[in-house]
Design a protein around this motif. Structure first.
Motif, PDB file in Angstrom:
ATOM      1  N   MET A 248       0.849  -1.194   0.000  1.00  0.00           N
ATOM      2  CA  MET A 248       0.000   0.000   0.000  1.00  0.00           C
ATOM      3  C   MET A 248       0.885   1.245   0.000  1.00  0.00           C
ATOM      4  O   MET A 248       1.790   1.355   0.802  1.00  0.00           O
ATOM      5  CB  MET A 248      -0.888  -0.008   1.237  1.00  0.00           C
ATOM      6  N   LYS A 249       0.610   2.174  -0.912  1.00  0.00           N
ATOM      7  CA  LYS A 249       1.457   3.364  -1.020  1.00  0.00           C
ATOM      8  C   LYS A 249       1.015   4.455  -0.042  1.00  0.00           C
ATOM      9  O   LYS A 249      -0.152   4.503   0.363  1.00  0.00           O
ATOM     10  CB  LYS A 249       1.373   3.911  -2.434  1.00  0.00           C
ATOM     11  N   SER A 250       1.962   5.358   0.262  1.00  0.00           N
ATOM     12  CA  SER A 250       1.598   6.514   1.086  1.00  0.00           C
ATOM     13  C   SER A 250       1.987   7.793   0.349  1.00  0.00           C
ATOM     14  O   SER A 250       2.943   7.805  -0.428  1.00  0.00           O
ATOM     15  CB  SER A 250       2.331   6.459   2.433  1.00  0.00           C
ATOM     16  N   ALA A 251       1.201   8.843   0.611  1.00  0.00           N
ATOM     17  CA  ALA A 251       1.464  10.129  -0.041  1.00  0.00           C
ATOM     18  C   ALA A 251       1.324  11.243   0.979  1.00  0.00           C
ATOM     19  O   ALA A 251       0.483  11.172   1.883  1.00  0.00           O
ATOM     20  CB  ALA A 251       0.478  10.356  -1.186  1.00  0.00           C
ATOM     21  N   LEU A 252       2.164  12.266   0.825  1.00  0.00           N
ATOM     22  CA  LEU A 252       2.004  13.502   1.603  1.00  0.00           C
ATOM     23  C   LEU A 252       1.501  14.579   0.654  1.00  0.00           C
ATOM     24  O   LEU A 252       2.098  14.801  -0.407  1.00  0.00           O
ATOM     25  CB  LEU A 252       3.356  13.940   2.198  1.00  0.00           C
ATOM     26  N   ILE A 253       0.392  15.216   1.035  1.00  0.00           N
ATOM     27  CA  ILE A 253      -0.143  16.332   0.234  1.00  0.00           C
ATOM     28  C   ILE A 253       0.031  17.612   1.041  1.00  0.00           C
ATOM     29  O   ILE A 253      -0.537  17.740   2.128  1.00  0.00           O
ATOM     30  CB  ILE A 253      -1.648  16.138  -0.075  1.00  0.00           C
ATOM     31  N   THR A 254       0.816  18.565   0.509  1.00  0.00           N
ATOM     32  CA  THR A 254       0.806  19.898   1.118  1.00  0.00           C
ATOM     33  C   THR A 254      -0.333  20.664   0.432  1.00  0.00           C
ATOM     34  O   THR A 254      -0.592  20.453  -0.754  1.00  0.00           O
ATOM     35  CB  THR A 254       2.141  20.647   0.926  1.00  0.00           C
ATOM     36  N   GLY A 255      -1.040  21.502   1.202  1.00  0.00           N
ATOM     37  CA  GLY A 255      -2.182  22.212   0.611  1.00  0.00           C
ATOM     38  C   GLY A 255      -3.411  21.329   0.527  1.00  0.00           C
ATOM     39  O   GLY A 255      -4.284  21.545  -0.315  1.00  0.00           O
ATOM     40  N   ILE A 256      -3.534  20.357   1.445  1.00  0.00           N
ATOM     41  CA  ILE A 256      -4.662  19.406   1.394  1.00  0.00           C
ATOM     42  C   ILE A 256      -6.003  20.101   1.681  1.00  0.00           C
ATOM     43  O   ILE A 256      -7.055  19.616   1.261  1.00  0.00           O
ATOM     44  CB  ILE A 256      -4.421  18.234   2.382  1.00  0.00           C
ATOM     45  N   THR A 257      -5.972  21.249   2.369  1.00  0.00           N
ATOM     46  CA  THR A 257      -7.233  21.948   2.663  1.00  0.00           C
ATOM     47  C   THR A 257      -7.704  22.801   1.479  1.00  0.00           C
ATOM     48  O   THR A 257      -8.777  23.388   1.531  1.00  0.00           O
ATOM     49  CB  THR A 257      -7.079  22.874   3.892  1.00  0.00           C
ATOM     50  N   GLY A 258      -6.914  22.878   0.420  1.00  0.00           N
ATOM     51  CA  GLY A 258      -7.290  23.682  -0.746  1.00  0.00           C
ATOM     52  C   GLY A 258      -8.170  22.898  -1.715  1.00  0.00           C
ATOM     53  O   GLY A 258      -8.486  21.725  -1.498  1.00  0.00           O
ATOM     54  N   GLN A 259      -8.546  23.587  -2.800  1.00  0.00           N
ATOM     55  CA  GLN A 259      -9.410  22.942  -3.806  1.00  0.00           C
ATOM     56  C   GLN A 259      -8.787  21.637  -4.334  1.00  0.00           C
ATOM     57  O   GLN A 259      -9.387  20.558  -4.248  1.00  0.00           O
ATOM     58  CB  GLN A 259      -9.631  23.894  -4.986  1.00  0.00           C
ATOM     59  N   ASP A 260      -7.580  21.728  -4.883  1.00  0.00           N
ATOM     60  CA  ASP A 260      -6.957  20.550  -5.492  1.00  0.00           C
ATOM     61  C   ASP A 260      -6.613  19.498  -4.445  1.00  0.00           C
ATOM     62  O   ASP A 260      -6.785  18.293  -4.674  1.00  0.00           O
ATOM     63  CB  ASP A 260      -5.664  20.940  -6.221  1.00  0.00           C
ATOM     64  N   GLY A 261      -6.102  19.969  -3.297  1.00  0.00           N
ATOM     65  CA  GLY A 261      -5.712  19.032  -2.242  1.00  0.00           C
ATOM     66  C   GLY A 261      -6.872  18.152  -1.823  1.00  0.00           C
ATOM     67  O   GLY A 261      -6.716  16.944  -1.617  1.00  0.00           O
ATOM     68  N   SER A 262      -8.068  18.749  -1.730  1.00  0.00           N
ATOM     69  CA  SER A 262      -9.226  17.962  -1.274  1.00  0.00           C
ATOM     70  C   SER A 262      -9.621  16.918  -2.316  1.00  0.00           C
ATOM     71  O   SER A 262      -9.901  15.766  -1.980  1.00  0.00           O
ATOM     72  CB  SER A 262     -10.400  18.889  -0.945  1.00  0.00           C
ATOM     73  N   TYR A 263      -9.608  17.305  -3.609  1.00  0.00           N
ATOM     74  CA  TYR A 263      -9.951  16.319  -4.651  1.00  0.00           C
ATOM     75  C   TYR A 263      -8.868  15.243  -4.768  1.00  0.00           C
ATOM     76  O   TYR A 263      -9.163  14.062  -4.970  1.00  0.00           O
ATOM     77  CB  TYR A 263     -10.129  17.006  -6.018  1.00  0.00           C
ATOM     78  N   LEU A 264      -7.602  15.658  -4.627  1.00  0.00           N
ATOM     79  CA  LEU A 264      -6.516  14.679  -4.740  1.00  0.00           C
ATOM     80  C   LEU A 264      -6.574  13.686  -3.575  1.00  0.00           C
ATOM     81  O   LEU A 264      -6.366  12.483  -3.767  1.00  0.00           O
ATOM     82  CB  LEU A 264      -5.156  15.392  -4.773  1.00  0.00           C
ATOM     83  N   ALA A 265      -6.874  14.186  -2.380  1.00  0.00           N
ATOM     84  CA  ALA A 265      -6.976  13.289  -1.220  1.00  0.00           C
ATOM     85  C   ALA A 265      -8.068  12.240  -1.464  1.00  0.00           C
ATOM     86  O   ALA A 265      -7.870  11.047  -1.221  1.00  0.00           O
ATOM     87  CB  ALA A 265      -7.278  14.100   0.041  1.00  0.00           C
ATOM     88  N   GLU A 266      -9.217  12.676  -1.986  1.00  0.00           N
ATOM     89  CA  GLU A 266     -10.301  11.727  -2.312  1.00  0.00           C
ATOM     90  C   GLU A 266      -9.810  10.687  -3.303  1.00  0.00           C
ATOM     91  O   GLU A 266     -10.034   9.481  -3.143  1.00  0.00           O
ATOM     92  CB  GLU A 266     -11.477  12.467  -2.972  1.00  0.00           C
ATOM     93  N   ASP A 267      -9.164  11.169  -4.360  1.00  0.00           N
ATOM     94  CA  ASP A 267      -8.684  10.295  -5.426  1.00  0.00           C
ATOM     95  C   ASP A 267      -7.703   9.240  -4.877  1.00  0.00           C
ATOM     96  O   ASP A 267      -7.821   8.046  -5.156  1.00  0.00           O
ATOM     97  CB  ASP A 267      -8.018  11.171  -6.499  1.00  0.00           C
ATOM     98  N   LEU A 268      -6.741   9.686  -4.077  1.00  0.00           N
ATOM     99  CA  LEU A 268      -5.716   8.768  -3.582  1.00  0.00           C
ATOM    100  C   LEU A 268      -6.292   7.783  -2.567  1.00  0.00           C
ATOM    101  O   LEU A 268      -5.907   6.611  -2.544  1.00  0.00           O
ATOM    102  CB  LEU A 268      -4.552   9.554  -2.958  1.00  0.00           C
ATOM    103  N   LEU A 269      -7.234   8.253  -1.740  1.00  0.00           N
ATOM    104  CA  LEU A 269      -7.855   7.334  -0.774  1.00  0.00           C
ATOM    105  C   LEU A 269      -8.604   6.234  -1.528  1.00  0.00           C
ATOM    106  O   LEU A 269      -8.545   5.058  -1.168  1.00  0.00           O
ATOM    107  CB  LEU A 269      -8.808   8.099   0.166  1.00  0.00           C
ATOM    108  N   GLN A 270      -9.294   6.630  -2.622  1.00  0.00           N
ATOM    109  CA  GLN A 270     -10.010   5.631  -3.427  1.00  0.00           C
ATOM    110  C   GLN A 270      -9.056   4.627  -4.065  1.00  0.00           C
ATOM    111  O   GLN A 270      -9.410   3.491  -4.306  1.00  0.00           O
ATOM    112  CB  GLN A 270     -10.804   6.316  -4.530  1.00  0.00           C
ATOM    113  N   ARG A 271      -7.835   5.069  -4.322  1.00  0.00           N
ATOM    114  CA  ARG A 271      -6.839   4.163  -4.913  1.00  0.00           C
ATOM    115  C   ARG A 271      -6.162   3.305  -3.860  1.00  0.00           C
ATOM    116  O   ARG A 271      -5.222   2.563  -4.156  1.00  0.00           O
ATOM    117  CB  ARG A 271      -5.771   4.970  -5.659  1.00  0.00           C
ATOM    118  N   GLY A 272      -6.535   3.465  -2.588  1.00  0.00           N
ATOM    119  CA  GLY A 272      -5.983   2.630  -1.521  1.00  0.00           C
ATOM    120  C   GLY A 272      -4.774   3.217  -0.813  1.00  0.00           C
ATOM    121  O   GLY A 272      -4.164   2.564   0.022  1.00  0.00           O
TER     122      GLY A 272
END
Ligand code: NAP
Ligand code: G4F
Length: 360
Positions: A1-25
């Motif tokens: 299982m991979k891990s990712a750090l997102i800086t700016g997770i509270t922003g527009q892109d960060g929130s969509y990217l977090a959803e996307d990556l969580l869905q990918r496991g």
């Protein structure tokens, strides 16, 4: 299982990217500013996720960033955090450079000095603002850069530092040169959201005319959800490279105003020139605009909102991303406007009903 750090997770892109990556496991770590408790609304719905972890920190704090990377040793880092407002960058060029340019230097130096270079892949949020005074249209990976704001200049530094980390030290580092992308989660200070939120509120009698700057500016607007998908795709390549991401079509701010009016059942006509220009209601057909009357001014040009130097026209050529990664935008600017208006009308209706039911 991979891990990712997102800086700016509270922003527009960060929130969509977090959803996307969580869905990918993925296990997703987000850097949040200690002061940002009020701006976590975009990720509130994700906070019960066991695989989401928020860590307080700021890109201006190098030792904090280094300690966090040492602790997490993530497979991927998405650097989305930035002072993102172009107009504000003219007022705060030093802060803009501190976060946008030096923030990237801090992250890349930490990856290198911690010996994470062989493990951690890095994505840098570059921008079409790098092109600025465009010498050609559409703009591709080959188009020369000429930024027109302290924001653009800070992102230029960040862009080349990222490219250099790849060339000099062999880091797996990529830049996504993204054109404007919007959504119902867009900050209210950006022009599309200012228009959809402002006109939706005006349609409910909650505010007067929306003040705007340069109505002639032309942008290549896409949907943020499409664009974050590409951010992940870029880090899955065999060899790190940079990509332009865009829809390849452009529209003016004035057109976007007309569309938002149409979506609310309001037909607008533009009158006057330059700082005298206004958009006036010519007819009302929709029930959702019951509080608007013909003749009413819904948009007025405010000279203070013009920028000292403007980027008048942007249009991207994303053919490399299509060819190499099969990426295509799925939402047109017109559809995007409709989605944003629907979301903002919903908010305006809730606001009106909550005002109506407030005890006196
Ligand atoms: P956004 O909604 O404005 O989000 C910016 C994020 O950066 C927020 O989470 C903000 O935190 C965080 N941030 C700001 N200063 C920080 C600091 N000193 N330390 C840590 N975090 C900090 O931006 P976006 O639209 O999602 O854009 C994401 C990235 O893509 C940005 O780098 C932007 O420049 C770039 N970009 C955006 C577009 C676009 O059209 N959206 C196009 C090209 C490139 P708070 O919530 O605490 O404020
Ligand atoms: O929505 P904007 O503020 O976006 P801008 O300046 O293009 O920057 C956004 O996109 C960049 C990618 O190209 C990102 F890098 C950046 O972080 C940000 O997300 O303004 C768009 C256009 C400009 O030409 C501006 O002058 O709309 C014009 N405009 C006219 N009236 C206005 C207004 N912009 C804003 N924000 N507010 C106005 O009242």
């Amino acid at each position: 299982m991979k891990s990712a750090l997102i800086t700016g997770i509270t922003g527009q892109d960060g929130s969509y990217l977090a959803e996307d990556l969580l869905q990918r496991g993925y296990t997703v770590h987000g850097l949040v500013r200690p002061s940002s408790t009020r701006s976590r609304w975009r990720i509130d719905h994700l906070c019960s996720e066991e695989r989401l972890h928020l860590h307080e920190g700021d890109l201006t704090d190098g030792s904090r960033v280094t300690r966090l990377l040492a602790e997490l040793a993530p497979d991927e880092v998405y650097n989305l955090a930035a002072q993102t407002h172009v107009a504000k960058s003219f007022e705060s060029p030093e802060l803009t450079a501190e976060v946008n340019a030096l923030g990237v230097v801090r992250l890349l130096s930490a990856i290198r000095t911690l010996g994470l270079g062989a493990r951690t892949r890095f994505y840098q949020a570059s921008t079409s603002e790098l092109f600025g005074a465009v010498p050609e249209s559409p703009q591709s990976e080959q188009t020369p850069f000429h930024p027109r704001s302290p924001y653009g200049a800070s992102k230029l530094h960040a862009h080349w530092v990222t490219v250099n980390s790849r060339e000099a030290h062999g880091l797996f580092a990529c830049c996504g040169i993204l054109f404007n992308h919007e959504s119902p989660r867009r900050g209210e200070e950006f022009v599309t959201r200012k228009i959809t939120r402002g006109l939706a509120r005006a349609s409910q009698g909650l505010q007067g005319a929306v003040p705007l700057g340069n109505l002639d500016a032309r942008r290549d607007w896409g949907h943020a959800r499409d664009y974050v998908r590409m951010q992940w795709q870029m880090l899955q390549q065999e060899v790190p490279e940079d990509f332009v991401i865009a829809t390849g079509t452009q529209h003016s701010v004035r057109e976007f105003v007309s569309w938002a009016g149409e979506d609310l059942g309001i037909s607008l006509s533009f009158e006057g020139k330059g700082s005298e220009e206004v958009a006036r209601v010519s007819s009302v057909t929709g029930e959702s605009a019951a509080h608007v009357v013909p003749g009413q001014v819904l948009v007025r040009v405010e000279p203070q909102l013009f920028r000292p130097t403007e980027v008048g026209s942007l249009c991207g050529d994303a053919s490399k991303a299509k060819r190499r990664l099969g990426w295509r935008p799925t939402v047109s600017a017109r559809q995007l406007c409709t989605e944003m208006v629907a979301a903002d009308l919903d908010l305006a209706l809730k606001e009106r009903f909550s005002q109506a039911s407030d005890p006196v």
